[in-house]
Design an enzyme around this catalytic site. Structure first.
Site, PDB file in Angstrom:
ATOM      1  N   ASP A  31       5.850 -21.434  17.006  1.00 12.93           N
ATOM      2  CA  ASP A  31       5.476 -20.020  17.039  1.00 12.93           C
ATOM      3  C   ASP A  31       5.673 -19.505  18.457  1.00 12.93           C
ATOM      4  O   ASP A  31       6.063 -20.253  19.359  1.00 12.93           O
ATOM      5  CB  ASP A  31       4.007 -19.835  16.606  1.00 12.93           C
ATOM      6  N   SER A 114      10.267 -12.143   0.362  1.00  5.09           N
ATOM      7  CA  SER A 114       9.252 -11.107   0.162  1.00  5.09           C
ATOM      8  C   SER A 114       9.539 -10.276  -1.070  1.00  5.09           C
ATOM      9  O   SER A 114      10.697 -10.038  -1.417  1.00  5.09           O
ATOM     10  CB  SER A 114       9.210 -10.183   1.384  1.00  5.09           C
ATOM     11  N   TYR A 141      12.521  -4.094   6.924  1.00  9.84           N
ATOM     12  CA  TYR A 141      11.946  -5.429   6.745  1.00  9.84           C
ATOM     13  C   TYR A 141      12.433  -6.032   5.431  1.00  9.84           C
ATOM     14  O   TYR A 141      12.900  -7.173   5.397  1.00  9.84           O
ATOM     15  CB  TYR A 141      10.420  -5.350   6.762  1.00  9.84           C
ATOM     16  N   ASN A 169       1.714  -9.382  -2.734  1.00  9.44           N
ATOM     17  CA  ASN A 169       0.674  -8.892  -1.817  1.00  9.44           C
ATOM     18  C   ASN A 169      -0.356  -9.986  -1.552  1.00  9.44           C
ATOM     19  O   ASN A 169      -1.330 -10.120  -2.292  1.00  9.44           O
ATOM     20  CB  ASN A 169      -0.004  -7.641  -2.386  1.00  9.44           C
ATOM     21  N   LYS A 178      -3.767  -9.182  12.037  1.00  8.29           N
ATOM     22  CA  LYS A 178      -2.614  -8.440  11.535  1.00  8.29           C
ATOM     23  C   LYS A 178      -2.714  -6.915  11.682  1.00  8.29           C
ATOM     24  O   LYS A 178      -1.733  -6.213  11.460  1.00  8.29           O
ATOM     25  CB  LYS A 178      -2.347  -8.799  10.067  1.00  8.29           C
ATOM     26  N   ARG A 180      -2.805  -3.161  11.190  1.00  6.54           N
ATOM     27  CA  ARG A 180      -2.441  -2.280  10.083  1.00  6.54           C
ATOM     28  C   ARG A 180      -1.834  -3.046   8.910  1.00  6.54           C
ATOM     29  O   ARG A 180      -1.930  -2.632   7.759  1.00  6.54           O
ATOM     30  CB  ARG A 180      -1.456  -1.211  10.582  1.00  6.54           C
ATOM     31  N   HIS A 187      -9.217  -4.369   5.093  1.00  4.98           N
ATOM     32  CA  HIS A 187      -9.577  -3.032   5.576  1.00  4.98           C
ATOM     33  C   HIS A 187     -10.777  -2.478   4.809  1.00  4.98           C
ATOM     34  O   HIS A 187     -11.656  -1.823   5.401  1.00  4.98           O
ATOM     35  CB  HIS A 187      -8.378  -2.090   5.470  1.00  4.98           C
ATOM     36  N   PHE A 201      -5.211   5.590  -0.520  1.00  2.00           N
ATOM     37  CA  PHE A 201      -4.153   6.592  -0.578  1.00  2.00           C
ATOM     38  C   PHE A 201      -4.180   7.324  -1.910  1.00  2.00           C
ATOM     39  O   PHE A 201      -4.302   6.703  -2.970  1.00  2.00           O
ATOM     40  CB  PHE A 201      -2.776   5.945  -0.408  1.00  2.00           C
ATOM     41  N   SER A 203      -2.465   9.262  -4.990  1.00  2.00           N
ATOM     42  CA  SER A 203      -1.189   9.097  -5.682  1.00  2.00           C
ATOM     43  C   SER A 203      -0.351  10.363  -5.545  1.00  2.00           C
ATOM     44  O   SER A 203      -0.856  11.477  -5.703  1.00  2.00           O
ATOM     45  CB  SER A 203      -1.424   8.798  -7.166  1.00  2.00           C
ATOM     46  N   ARG A 215      -0.546  -3.273  -7.774  1.00  3.32           N
ATOM     47  CA  ARG A 215       0.166  -4.302  -7.022  1.00  3.32           C
ATOM     48  C   ARG A 215      -0.210  -5.678  -7.569  1.00  3.32           C
ATOM     49  O   ARG A 215      -1.266  -5.855  -8.149  1.00  3.32           O
ATOM     50  CB  ARG A 215      -0.206  -4.253  -5.535  1.00  3.32           C
ATOM     51  N   TYR A 280       7.026   4.129  -0.836  1.00  2.00           N
ATOM     52  CA  TYR A 280       5.804   3.518  -1.337  1.00  2.00           C
ATOM     53  C   TYR A 280       6.026   2.924  -2.725  1.00  2.00           C
ATOM     54  O   TYR A 280       6.566   3.584  -3.616  1.00  2.00           O
ATOM     55  CB  TYR A 280       4.688   4.571  -1.390  1.00  2.00           C
TER      56      TYR A 280
END
Length: 321
Positions: A31, A114, A141, A169, A178, A180, A187, A201, A203, A215, A280
């Protein structure tokens, strides 16, 4: 020896704990150890050697005969990163160099891909490798991860065993650093404890109510169990989804976090930031049949059980895994 790159990060440090629990203690961790906020993740673990990521390939040239397996979990994981040069360096070219070293020294390799590679999900969430060239990720990403997946399957020279894992996820202990990019559960825990409420958030898609975005949330302990399975099951190479196989709403996630804290639910909403609104994902769900087909039978932790374990055994006592 087992090599783990990105070892001070979230998933990789949990994998090191799982390996230690199985008495694998000759672990070489790779690392950028100058990032001090990550170091508590590997403090107290049984390790053979620390190797800086910039010195790793020289180290491998000298010690490859002692290496049994390579887990390449190091990457730039910020989904808001817009600098393609950084992503090309850390996610694409470093991975190519490691792949080629594993070919050269005949080392088995598991690497992190991912679910961001699936983009808006129009083409579904099948880990059929024939679909890889058709996928259109929504951010740089995801593009970097999909670029490497495509490159890997096209290679004529491959490690004798290799697997790319499309993480969905992932949540759980050791994501304290980490910021954000930490899970919504992380969170939610801190917001509920500080303010007594959680803001999600809103919709901006008429097919989903506020908080109804879905998710595939997968507990990090399940992720490392799959990695451990592949360490001992080195026959069917390929790219595999790694989620729970069950999409859940953000409301489900939030209410379970309130429940794990013994707090009365108070959920609020705000507009999705404009910089990510058109990128999103409103629904993700891993098709897990391919992993099951090679003999992985362990059930995945339910969202309820995973959140309870994470909150009560790690977040509340501020513990690491």
């Amino acid at each position: 020896m087992i090599v783990v790159t990105g070892a001070a990060g979230f998933i990789a440090s949990c994998l090191v704990s799982r390996l230690n629990a199985a008495n694998f203690n000759d672990i070489v961790v790779v690392d950028n150890f100058a990032v001090e906020k990550k170091l508590p993740n590997i403090r107290g673990k049984k390790l053979r050697e620390y190797v800086d990521r910039l010195e790793f390939f020289d180290w491998l040239d000298q010690h490859h005969a002692q290496v049994e397996f390579v887990f390449h979990l190091g990457a730039r994981t910020d989904t808001t990163e817009q600098d393609y040069a950084v992503l090309d360096l850390l996610n694409l070219n470093y991975s190519k160099q490691l792949w080629q070293a594993c070919v050269r020294y005949q080392l088995p390799l598991v690497y992190a891909s991912s679910a961001a590679t699936y983009g808006d999900g129009t083409l579904g969430y099948s880990d059929n490798e024939a679909m890889l060239p058709e996928l259109r990720p929504l951010n740089p990403y995801g593009e970097s991860k999909n670029d490497f997946d495509n490159w890997a399957v096209q290679q004529t020279e491959k490690p004798y065993f290799w697997a790319g894992l499309k993480f969905f996820n992932v949540y759980g202990p050791n994501e304290y650093h980490k910021g954000r990019m930490a899970s919504v559960i992380f969170h939610a825990f801190h917001q509920i404890r500080q303010h007594g409420n959680m803001t999600l958030f809103r919709s901006h898609n008429p097919n989903y109510i506020d908080g109804g975005q879905m998710r595939d949330f997968v507990y990090v302990k399940d992720v490392v169990e799959v990695c451990f399975f592949l360490l001992n099951h080195r026959t069917q190479s390929g790219i595999y989804n790694l989620g729970s196989g069950q999409a859940r709403t953000f409301i489900d996630l939030t209410l379970n976090t309130f429940a794990a804290l013994g707090a009365a639910p108070d959920v609020r909403f705000r507009d999705t930031p404009e910089d990510i609104r058109d990128k999103y994902q409103y629904f993700t769900e891993a098709d897990m049949r391919k992993l099951r087909s090679i003999g992985y039978e362990r059930p995945f932790t339910s969202l309820e059980a995973g959140i309870q374990d994470y909150v009560q055994n790690y977040l509340l006592p501020d513990r690491f895994y």
